[in-house]
Scaffold this active site. Structure first.
Site, mmCIF file in Angstrom:
data_model
loop_
_atom_site.group_PDB
_atom_site.id
_atom_site.type_symbol
_atom_site.label_atom_id
_atom_site.label_comp_id
_atom_site.label_asym_id
_atom_site.label_seq_id
_atom_site.Cartn_x
_atom_site.Cartn_y
_atom_site.Cartn_z
ATOM 1 N N CYS A 39 -10.471 -3.752 -4.466
ATOM 2 C CA CYS A 39 -9.591 -4.864 -4.799
ATOM 3 C C CYS A 39 -10.128 -6.037 -4.941
ATOM 4 O O CYS A 39 -9.453 -6.859 -5.635
ATOM 5 C CB CYS A 39 -8.275 -4.735 -3.508
ATOM 6 S SG CYS A 39 -7.368 -3.245 -3.767
ATOM 7 N N ASN B 247 0.813 -1.368 -0.003
ATOM 8 C CA ASN B 247 0.018 -0.140 -0.135
ATOM 9 C C ASN B 247 0.819 1.325 0.062
ATOM 10 O O ASN B 247 1.906 1.291 0.527
ATOM 11 C CB ASN B 247 -0.987 -0.102 1.130
ATOM 12 C CG ASN B 247 -0.286 -0.061 2.403
ATOM 13 O OD1 ASN B 247 0.705 -0.846 2.778
ATOM 14 N ND2 ASN B 247 -0.813 0.720 3.480
ATOM 15 N N CYS C 117 -3.917 0.528 -2.971
ATOM 16 C CA CYS C 117 -3.798 -0.634 -2.230
ATOM 17 C C CYS C 117 -2.873 -1.666 -2.639
ATOM 18 O O CYS C 117 -2.299 -1.813 -3.788
ATOM 19 C CB CYS C 117 -5.148 -1.361 -2.379
ATOM 20 S SG CYS C 117 -6.516 -0.509 -1.419
ATOM 21 N N GLU D 147 -2.986 -4.939 -2.892
ATOM 22 C CA GLU D 147 -3.352 -5.978 -4.168
ATOM 23 C C GLU D 147 -3.480 -5.359 -5.582
ATOM 24 O O GLU D 147 -2.878 -5.890 -6.413
ATOM 25 C CB GLU D 147 -4.642 -6.352 -3.735
ATOM 26 C CG GLU D 147 -5.075 -7.014 -2.436
ATOM 27 C CD GLU D 147 -5.269 -6.153 -1.257
ATOM 28 O OE1 GLU D 147 -5.635 -6.500 -0.072
ATOM 29 O OE2 GLU D 147 -5.050 -4.769 -1.310
ATOM 30 N N GLU E 281 0.018 5.178 0.681
ATOM 31 C CA GLU E 281 -0.863 6.274 0.992
ATOM 32 C C GLU E 281 -0.510 7.581 0.262
ATOM 33 O O GLU E 281 0.595 7.722 0.115
ATOM 34 C CB GLU E 281 -1.035 6.214 2.615
ATOM 35 C CG GLU E 281 -1.633 5.066 3.058
ATOM 36 C CD GLU E 281 -1.615 5.052 4.777
ATOM 37 O OE1 GLU E 281 -2.108 4.174 5.209
ATOM 38 O OE2 GLU E 281 -1.045 6.206 5.421
ATOM 39 N N CYS F 8 -10.387 -4.672 0.392
ATOM 40 C CA CYS F 8 -11.318 -3.797 0.213
ATOM 41 C C CYS F 8 -12.271 -4.241 -1.118
ATOM 42 O O CYS F 8 -11.668 -5.103 -1.663
ATOM 43 C CB CYS F 8 -10.790 -2.410 0.171
ATOM 44 S SG CYS F 8 -10.090 -1.857 -1.455
#
Length: 126
Positions: free
Chosen positions: A87, A40, A51, A53, A42, A84
């Protein structure tokens, strides 16, 4: 699931850029040509983050592959950390419904499921 995929997800987690949440995640997907990883990343503009994934899938596609054979997600949390919703849909785009997804942590494997169990009603234009 072979340990190399979980190890790859664990290792790439250390590269995550999570200055706002402090929550680092690593992901690894196996394709015909090998293992592709993502973490990830940010951003101060929260919707612009990536993310783990999605990063792993992007790495796979950039390498020329379009089919996921296995997935491992690694995070340090008290409960299993699942992808999430976005993803889950990204995984469903490149993985068949029976593809195995493993959620792991320092305790080992926390949960195992298939892509169809993760997202039983995925969207498809096929």
């Amino acid at each position: 699931m072979s340990d190399d995929l979980i190890s790859a997800a664990r290792a790439v987690r250390g590269n995550a850029h999570a200055p706002y949440s402090g929550f680092k995640v690593g992901a690894a997907v196996r394709s015909a040509s090998g293992i592709h990883v993502g973490c990830n990343v940010e951003n101060a503009s929260f919707p612009e983050g990536i993310c783990a994934e999605g990063g792993a899938i992007t790495s796979m596609v950039a390498a020329g592959d379009k089919e996921i054979l296995e997935v491992a997600i690694y995070a340090e949390a008290d409960t299993p950390v699942a992808p999430c919703g976005g993803c889950r849909q990204k995984l469903a785009e490149f993985a068949g419904p029976g593809v195995k997804v493993v959620l792991a942590s320092p305790k080992g494997i926390d949960a195992e499921m298939t892509v169809s169990e993760l997202l039983p009603a995925s969207f498809s234009l096929k």
